[in-house]
Write a protein that holds these residues in place. Structure first.
Motif: not given
Length: 544
Positions: A353-370
């Protein structure tokens, strides 16, 4: 009861022959008798000094003993009385309805009984018999305590299995499916070993009770190895161990096929070999951990507990240890293991579940600015609009575009452009409130969704962002990069019954941004209407 003596005899020897043989006193040093292809005979005297008759019960284990025969002769009798019980007869034919072979005898008051007890396997199996003599009342008190323990064991195992199956169905996770099969096969294996399948479930199935327990050993090993392969991800991180486990599973399947073909002896040794392979699981767990598989601590503890139970059980038999809960040590270890492995599965679920939430967070985050991306803004718009609807508190969208950004990239390079983008993101974090939603909308565009009491307040916030960005140039590789931005402001009336869409909001904010660009850039412009027009079809401006 007087001293107990024993001797070993050929399977065909009768009472008259055995009575002439030499018997050895049974003591702590030889308390466990071990033989193969021989029958074990016990000789003892039952003394009754009370004036009333005493009923005795002798019980033998393991429950799979093929032949248990009691020869008795009371003090004033000349003939021997013969009683026998076998697990090669339906359970309902037993005089004493007990999962282990048990025979009763009554000694008259102030008298004695001479008894010979014969226990044997019909197959060439290793025989380690255990015999207990009880007065009838003590025997049934023992049964009550024994069944209390067994009821607790099977109740807990059934509960864990049910919970696991529910998780498997709900989450559609095959690791929970394999773990459920492992728990079920463990429970079934011990139910056969304890004689409960024979007593309650299949009292007519002599094959399963007598010679079928190897089948359940193999099923237990099969499910344990399959569960371990999935849990430890051996296919990905431990390909050699994965191959070894697969070969062991193939041997187990081969053993099942051989057993159903009617071959007995090789399957006994094969089942013990395959189950012994499970002692290697803590080693495999350590290797998986070194390869980056986390959430394995409780899994390792579970198999270490089971391994210690197995070693203690075997060591007790080999070294004649006198142990508490003798005969149940390994079964108790299996219960502790099941509870620990359930904790391991829960921990694994938390990690997933942590990995899933992390994946969701990464999918909703701009990698350059955070910062969040367009998806975050869309979700925030829906949530905030509903949140402030009853209070009729207005929301505002600030759509921000960096002026002449292409020129910055052309003059200073794309890395310098990235530095400007990051500085803009840091500025928004610094100037925004906790409840404001700041995102990188795309390219050199940013957006801020915020709540303000009036349009004037929203304009003040936008002006502060514009001024700070203009007066704080970016320094990249000792070069000063001056920059400005333009902002379009759109008002969201939360009480609007037409519920304008997110796309409508962006279109209106973009129209205001277009006006800011057209007016010379480096300024904030609010949309002409303080309401979103859901029918606005003007094309967004594209101007840097």
């Amino acid at each position: 009861m007087g001293a107990v003596e024993y001797t070993l005899a050929d399977g065909h020897a009768d009472l008259a022959t055995v009575a002439e043989m030499a018997f050895t006193p049974l003591s702590e040093s030889n308390g466990q008798i071990r033989t193969r292809s021989k029958a074990v005979w016990f000789r003892f005297n039952l003394e009754n000094t009370s004036p009333s008759a005493v009923k005795w019960v002798v019980a033998a284990s393991p429950p799979q003993l093929d032949e248990v025969t009691l020869f008795t002769r009371n003090q004033d009798e000349s003939d021997w009385h013969r009683q026998s019980v076998s697990d090669r007869q339906p359970f309902n034919e037993r005089d004493i309805r007990y999962r282990k072979p048990a025979i009763s005898h009554t000694t008259p008051g102030v008298s004695s009984t001479t008894a010979y007890l014969r226990v044997a396997y019909s197959e060439n199996d290793s025989l380690i018999p255990q015999v207990t003599l009880w007065e009838e009342k003590g025997f049934y008190n023992h049964i009550q305590r024994e069944y209390l323990w067994l009821g607790a064991y099977y109740g807990l195992m059934a509960t864990l299995t049910l919970i696991t199956v529910l998780f498997a169905v709900t989450l559609k996770d095959r690791s929970f499916l394999y773990y459920g099969l492992f728990l079920f096969s463990t429970t079934l294996m011990w139910a056969v070993q304890n004689g409960l399948v024979y007593q309650y479930l299949l009292p007519e199935s002599l094959f399963l009770h007598n010679e079928g327990y190897h089948i359940f050993f193999l099923l237990f090993a099969l499910s344990a190895l399959q569960f371990s392969k999935v849990f430890l991800r051996t296919r990905e991180v431990l390909p050699r161990i994965h191959l070894f486990f697969t070969i062991a599973q193939a041997l187990a399947l081969g053993g099942l096929a051989i057993r159903f073909a009617g071959i007995y002896r090789p399957v006994t040794d094969l089942s013990l070999f395959v189950v012994a392979i499970l002692l290697l699981l803590p080693v495999a767990t350590w290797q998986a951990y070194r390869k980056g598989v986390d959430h394995v601590l409780w899994y390792a503890i579970g198999w270490i507990v089971y391994g210690l139970g197995m070693v203690t059980n075997i060591g007790g038999r080999l070294l004649f240890w006198s142990l508490p809960l003798e005969g149940y040590i390994l079964q108790l270890a299996s219960l502790v293991q099941a509870m620990v492995l359930t904790i391991a599965m829960g921990e694994r679920l938390l990690y997933l579940n942590r990995d899933r939430l992390k994946a969701i967070e990464e999918a909703q985050k701009d990698p350059l600015t955070g910062l969040g991306n367009r998806r975050v803004l869309h979700e925030a718009y829906d949530n905030l609009r509903d949140h402030f609807r009853h209070a009729e508190a207005p929301l505002f969208l600030l759509l921000i575009d960096l002026d002449h950004f292409k020129s910055i990239n052309d003059r200073f390079g794309h890395n310098a452009g990235d530095a400007v983008i990051r500085d803009m993101a840091d500025l928004l974090r610094r100037l925004s409130r906790r409840e404001d939603v700041c995102v990188r909308f795309g390219g050199e565009e940013f957006a801020v969704l915020l709540q303000a009491n009036t349009l004037a307040e929203a304009e003040q916030i936008a002006e502060r962002i514009r001024r700070e960005f203009e007066h704080r140039p970016t320094v990249y590789e000792k070069q000063q990069i001056d920059h400005t931005l333009s902002i379009g402001i759109a008002r969201v009336a939360t009480s609007n019954p037409k519920r304008p869409t997110f796309e409508n909001l962006i279109a209106v904010a973009d129209e205001a941004l277009y006006a800011a660009k057209s007016a010379g850039r480096n300024r904030a412009v609010a949309a002409e209407s303080d309401e979103i027009n859901p029918f606005n079809d003007r094309q967004p401006a594209t101007d840097s």
